[in-house]
Motif scaffolding. Structure first.
Motif, PDB file in Angstrom:
ATOM      1  N   PRO A  69       0.742  -1.162   0.020  1.00  0.00           N
ATOM      2  CA  PRO A  69      -0.081  -0.046   0.116  1.00  0.00           C
ATOM      3  C   PRO A  69       0.821   1.413   0.117  1.00  0.00           C
ATOM      4  O   PRO A  69       1.883   1.349   0.751  1.00  0.00           O
ATOM      5  CB  PRO A  69      -0.840  -0.191   1.359  1.00  0.00           C
ATOM      6  N   GLU A  70       0.427   2.162  -0.871  1.00  0.00           N
ATOM      7  CA  GLU A  70       1.336   3.386  -0.778  1.00  0.00           C
ATOM      8  C   GLU A  70       1.108   4.351   0.245  1.00  0.00           C
ATOM      9  O   GLU A  70       1.947   5.307   0.657  1.00  0.00           O
ATOM     10  CB  GLU A  70       0.790   4.170  -2.044  1.00  0.00           C
ATOM     11  N   ASN A  71      -0.243   4.119   0.877  1.00  0.00           N
ATOM     12  CA  ASN A  71      -0.307   5.080   2.151  1.00  0.00           C
ATOM     13  C   ASN A  71       0.378   4.562   3.386  1.00  0.00           C
ATOM     14  O   ASN A  71       0.144   5.069   4.435  1.00  0.00           O
ATOM     15  CB  ASN A  71      -1.876   5.311   2.319  1.00  0.00           C
ATOM     16  N   ALA A  72       0.990   3.414   3.247  1.00  0.00           N
ATOM     17  CA  ALA A  72       1.335   2.718   4.589  1.00  0.00           C
ATOM     18  C   ALA A  72       3.088   2.167   4.292  1.00  0.00           C
ATOM     19  O   ALA A  72       3.237   1.157   4.238  1.00  0.00           O
ATOM     20  CB  ALA A  72       0.559   1.695   5.006  1.00  0.00           C
ATOM     21  N   PRO A  73       4.069   3.063   3.992  1.00  0.00           N
ATOM     22  CA  PRO A  73       5.259   2.408   3.662  1.00  0.00           C
ATOM     23  C   PRO A  73       5.992   1.974   4.587  1.00  0.00           C
ATOM     24  O   PRO A  73       5.604   2.456   5.777  1.00  0.00           O
ATOM     25  CB  PRO A  73       6.016   4.096   3.290  1.00  0.00           C
ATOM     26  N   VAL A  74       6.929   0.897   4.412  1.00  0.00           N
ATOM     27  CA  VAL A  74       7.662   0.240   5.258  1.00  0.00           C
ATOM     28  C   VAL A  74       9.084   0.481   5.201  1.00  0.00           C
ATOM     29  O   VAL A  74       9.396   0.223   3.926  1.00  0.00           O
ATOM     30  CB  VAL A  74       7.176  -1.185   5.260  1.00  0.00           C
ATOM     31  N   GLY A  75       9.627   0.436   6.224  1.00  0.00           N
ATOM     32  CA  GLY A  75      11.241   0.952   5.998  1.00  0.00           C
ATOM     33  C   GLY A  75      12.134  -0.178   5.445  1.00  0.00           C
ATOM     34  O   GLY A  75      12.879  -0.018   4.761  1.00  0.00           O
ATOM     35  N   SER A  76      11.683  -1.427   6.016  1.00  0.00           N
ATOM     36  CA  SER A  76      12.433  -2.587   5.597  1.00  0.00           C
ATOM     37  C   SER A  76      11.518  -3.625   5.184  1.00  0.00           C
ATOM     38  O   SER A  76      10.708  -4.116   6.014  1.00  0.00           O
ATOM     39  CB  SER A  76      13.257  -2.946   6.721  1.00  0.00           C
ATOM     40  N   VAL A  77      11.965  -4.407   3.893  1.00  0.00           N
ATOM     41  CA  VAL A  77      11.075  -5.524   3.495  1.00  0.00           C
ATOM     42  C   VAL A  77      12.364  -6.400   2.674  1.00  0.00           C
ATOM     43  O   VAL A  77      13.047  -5.888   1.903  1.00  0.00           O
ATOM     44  CB  VAL A  77       9.940  -4.999   2.168  1.00  0.00           C
ATOM     45  N   SER A  78      12.362  -7.715   3.455  1.00  0.00           N
ATOM     46  CA  SER A  78      13.215  -8.661   2.838  1.00  0.00           C
ATOM     47  C   SER A  78      12.430 -10.060   2.638  1.00  0.00           C
ATOM     48  O   SER A  78      11.268 -10.269   3.180  1.00  0.00           O
ATOM     49  CB  SER A  78      14.231  -8.949   3.881  1.00  0.00           C
ATOM     50  N   THR A  79      12.723 -10.674   1.403  1.00  0.00           N
ATOM     51  CA  THR A  79      12.175 -11.702   1.110  1.00  0.00           C
ATOM     52  C   THR A  79      12.813 -12.828   1.344  1.00  0.00           C
ATOM     53  O   THR A  79      14.188 -12.980   1.475  1.00  0.00           O
ATOM     54  CB  THR A  79      11.859 -11.762  -0.384  1.00  0.00           C
ATOM     55  N   MET A  80      12.069 -14.406   1.698  1.00  0.00           N
ATOM     56  CA  MET A  80      12.659 -15.571   2.041  1.00  0.00           C
ATOM     57  C   MET A  80      12.730 -16.188   0.639  1.00  0.00           C
ATOM     58  O   MET A  80      11.765 -16.300   0.028  1.00  0.00           O
ATOM     59  CB  MET A  80      12.101 -16.196   3.098  1.00  0.00           C
ATOM     60  N   PRO A  81      14.188 -17.016   0.277  1.00  0.00           N
ATOM     61  CA  PRO A  81      14.003 -17.801  -0.970  1.00  0.00           C
ATOM     62  C   PRO A  81      12.773 -18.755  -0.958  1.00  0.00           C
ATOM     63  O   PRO A  81      12.716 -19.426  -0.116  1.00  0.00           O
ATOM     64  CB  PRO A  81      15.433 -18.342  -0.975  1.00  0.00           C
ATOM     65  N   VAL A  82      12.230 -18.881  -2.203  1.00  0.00           N
ATOM     66  CA  VAL A  82      11.472 -19.999  -2.162  1.00  0.00           C
ATOM     67  C   VAL A  82      11.761 -21.047  -3.473  1.00  0.00           C
ATOM     68  O   VAL A  82      11.872 -20.463  -4.674  1.00  0.00           O
ATOM     69  CB  VAL A  82      10.066 -19.367  -2.590  1.00  0.00           C
ATOM     70  N   PRO A  83      12.003 -22.179  -3.202  1.00  0.00           N
ATOM     71  CA  PRO A  83      12.475 -23.080  -4.266  1.00  0.00           C
ATOM     72  C   PRO A  83      11.637 -23.216  -5.339  1.00  0.00           C
ATOM     73  O   PRO A  83      10.396 -23.237  -5.237  1.00  0.00           O
ATOM     74  CB  PRO A  83      12.468 -24.682  -3.646  1.00  0.00           C
ATOM     75  N   GLY A  84      12.020 -23.032  -6.584  1.00  0.00           N
ATOM     76  CA  GLY A  84      11.407 -22.842  -7.722  1.00  0.00           C
ATOM     77  C   GLY A  84      10.892 -21.669  -8.056  1.00  0.00           C
ATOM     78  O   GLY A  84      10.160 -21.740  -9.203  1.00  0.00           O
ATOM     79  N   TRP A  85      11.114 -20.625  -7.452  1.00  0.00           N
ATOM     80  CA  TRP A  85      10.793 -19.094  -7.824  1.00  0.00           C
ATOM     81  C   TRP A  85      11.706 -18.222  -7.617  1.00  0.00           C
ATOM     82  O   TRP A  85      12.791 -18.329  -6.946  1.00  0.00           O
ATOM     83  CB  TRP A  85       9.579 -18.678  -6.701  1.00  0.00           C
ATOM     84  N   THR A  86      11.783 -17.228  -8.368  1.00  0.00           N
ATOM     85  CA  THR A  86      12.356 -16.133  -8.539  1.00  0.00           C
ATOM     86  C   THR A  86      11.683 -14.755  -7.776  1.00  0.00           C
ATOM     87  O   THR A  86      10.414 -14.870  -8.013  1.00  0.00           O
ATOM     88  CB  THR A  86      13.378 -15.879  -9.612  1.00  0.00           C
ATOM     89  N   VAL A  87      12.199 -13.774  -7.286  1.00  0.00           N
ATOM     90  CA  VAL A  87      11.319 -12.528  -6.847  1.00  0.00           C
ATOM     91  C   VAL A  87      12.239 -11.392  -7.372  1.00  0.00           C
ATOM     92  O   VAL A  87      13.314 -11.188  -7.251  1.00  0.00           O
ATOM     93  CB  VAL A  87      11.357 -12.741  -5.169  1.00  0.00           C
ATOM     94  N   ALA A  88      11.343 -10.441  -7.624  1.00  0.00           N
ATOM     95  CA  ALA A  88      12.042  -8.977  -8.255  1.00  0.00           C
ATOM     96  C   ALA A  88      11.250  -8.125  -7.183  1.00  0.00           C
ATOM     97  O   ALA A  88       9.917  -7.943  -6.856  1.00  0.00           O
ATOM     98  CB  ALA A  88      11.582  -8.815  -9.540  1.00  0.00           C
TER      99      ALA A  88
END
Length: 245
Positions: A69-88
């Motif tokens: 959501p644009e009205n609720a920015p978050v300072g830190s967002v990190s992703t966990m690797p998911v086998p068989g998937w890439t993330v952008a």
């Protein structure tokens, strides 16, 4: 006998109706894209998972796009690797900047896109979770994550409708994370907590010292009483042993 059976039959019919109604409502709701857990605390950090079930009988889910959501920015967002998937990860400028824990936040994650590679697609009858870590969570009542789910046959499920409190659930609801204000105890400063703990330790030390002093006094009194009784017994023995004139 007929009168005894009628109440049982009526109860069975009522139970069947209730069961059908419950299952009828629970089925479609469980198939929606959701965020888990569904509740968190403002200002905290947390681990969340976007749960994506496959609703198609013939196609697999090959891409998942989650818009923050644009009205609720978050300072830190990190992703966990998911086998068989890439993330952008896509970011955007925060204008005007907002203050987060004493620092100015000028950039925030705007969109996460997971794409299946090889045999990683979510097949019919399956679901997949996409974990993320986020924080500090914004000072808002809720975060709505509009999500697009793309299938191998080209169809796109658009989970973008915002639920309205008190109204019926929309046909294609977006995942919603409800945020509660931080409690007074959680928002207390570390210094105040340390001072409180130190005071408690001091009280415990004082109690311990008082108890030790009391035990010492009691021991001294018991020792003196023992000496007195011993002296009296010794004097009595001497009187009994002395020959009478």
């Amino acid at each position: 006998m007929i009168r005894l059976r009628r109440p049982a039959t009526a109860a069975a019919l009522a139970l069947a109706a209730v069961t059908t109604a419950v299952l009828g409502f629970a089925g479609p709701a469980s198939a929606h894209v959701s965020v888990n857990p569904k509740e968190a605390t403002q200002g905290s950090y947390g681990r969340f998972a976007f749960r994506v079930p496959n609703e198609s009988d013939t196609a697999s889910t090959t891409k998942v796009e989650v818009v923050l959501p644009e009205n609720a920015p978050v300072g830190s967002v990190s992703t966990m690797p998911v086998p068989g998937w890439t993330v952008a990860v896509e970011k955007r400028k925060v204008d005007p900047p907002i203050e987060v824990h004493g620092s100015q936040l000028t950039e925030a994650v705007s969109k996460l896109t997971w794409t299946a590679t090889g045999d990683g697609a979510v097949k019919p009858g399956q679901f997949q979770e996409f974990p993320v870590s986020m924080g500090p969570l914004p000072q808002v009542d809720r975060m709505v994550f509009k999500t697009l789910q793309t299938y191998s046959d080209g169809n796109v499920a658009r989970w973008i409708e915002e639920p309205t409190p008190g109204a019926e659930e929309p046909e294609n609801p977006a995942p919603v994370l409800t945020l509660a204000p931080a409690s007074a105890s959680a928002s207390a400063t570390p210094g105040a907590a340390s001072a409180g703990q130190a005071a408690a330790d001091d009280d415990a030390d004082e109690d311990s010292d008082g108890a030790a002093t009391g035990l010492a006094i009691a021991g001294l009194v018991a020792g003196l009483a023992g000496l007195l009784l011993g002296g009296l017994a010794f004097a009595r023995t001497l009187r009994e042993a002395t020959p009478k004139a």
